[in-house]
Design a protein around this motif. Sequence first.
Motif, PDB file in Angstrom:
ATOM      1  N   PRO A  72       0.265  38.630  -0.327  1.00 11.24           N
ATOM      2  CA  PRO A  72       1.636  38.805   0.173  1.00 11.24           C
ATOM      3  C   PRO A  72       1.990  40.285   0.417  1.00 11.24           C
ATOM      4  O   PRO A  72       2.656  40.606   1.397  1.00 11.24           O
ATOM      5  N   THR A  73       1.516  41.171  -0.441  1.00  9.92           N
ATOM      6  CA  THR A  73       1.768  42.605  -0.264  1.00  9.92           C
ATOM      7  C   THR A  73       1.077  43.114   0.990  1.00  9.92           C
ATOM      8  O   THR A  73       1.674  43.844   1.791  1.00  9.92           O
ATOM      9  N   ASN A 113       2.889  41.811   4.118  1.00 10.11           N
ATOM     10  CA  ASN A 113       4.171  42.494   4.288  1.00 10.11           C
ATOM     11  C   ASN A 113       3.966  43.901   4.840  1.00 10.11           C
ATOM     12  O   ASN A 113       4.650  44.329   5.775  1.00 10.11           O
ATOM     13  N   ARG A 114       3.026  44.626   4.262  1.00  6.84           N
ATOM     14  CA  ARG A 114       2.743  45.985   4.735  1.00  6.84           C
ATOM     15  C   ARG A 114       2.294  45.972   6.191  1.00  6.84           C
ATOM     16  O   ARG A 114       2.743  46.798   6.996  1.00  6.84           O
ATOM     17  N   TRP A 123       6.962  51.467   3.077  1.00  6.90           N
ATOM     18  CA  TRP A 123       6.511  50.542   2.042  1.00  6.90           C
ATOM     19  C   TRP A 123       5.823  51.309   0.941  1.00  6.90           C
ATOM     20  O   TRP A 123       5.483  52.418   1.030  1.00  6.90           O
TER      21      TRP A 123
END
Length: 71
Positions: free
Chosen positions: A25-26, A29-30, A71
């Motif tokens: 997920p990270t 998102n990034r 981020w």
Amino acid sequence: MSFVEDLKAVIAHAAKTGHVVADMPTILNRRAICQSCEFIKRGYTESCGKCGCNITAKTAMVASKCPMRKW
């Protein structure tokens, strides 16, 4: 953050935690943030126009940071 600074941060983080790669997920998102960034350079590969890092590699490293602090 330059590639060398990113790499140093990743190595330090890995030494403490044993983790080098961020969770999915990270990473996703990034990458979404990078895809919409005005500094992305598109070509054979995608790279950051500020630090020069490859987007795929940079967004996957757990201790990596955006040079624009997005981020």
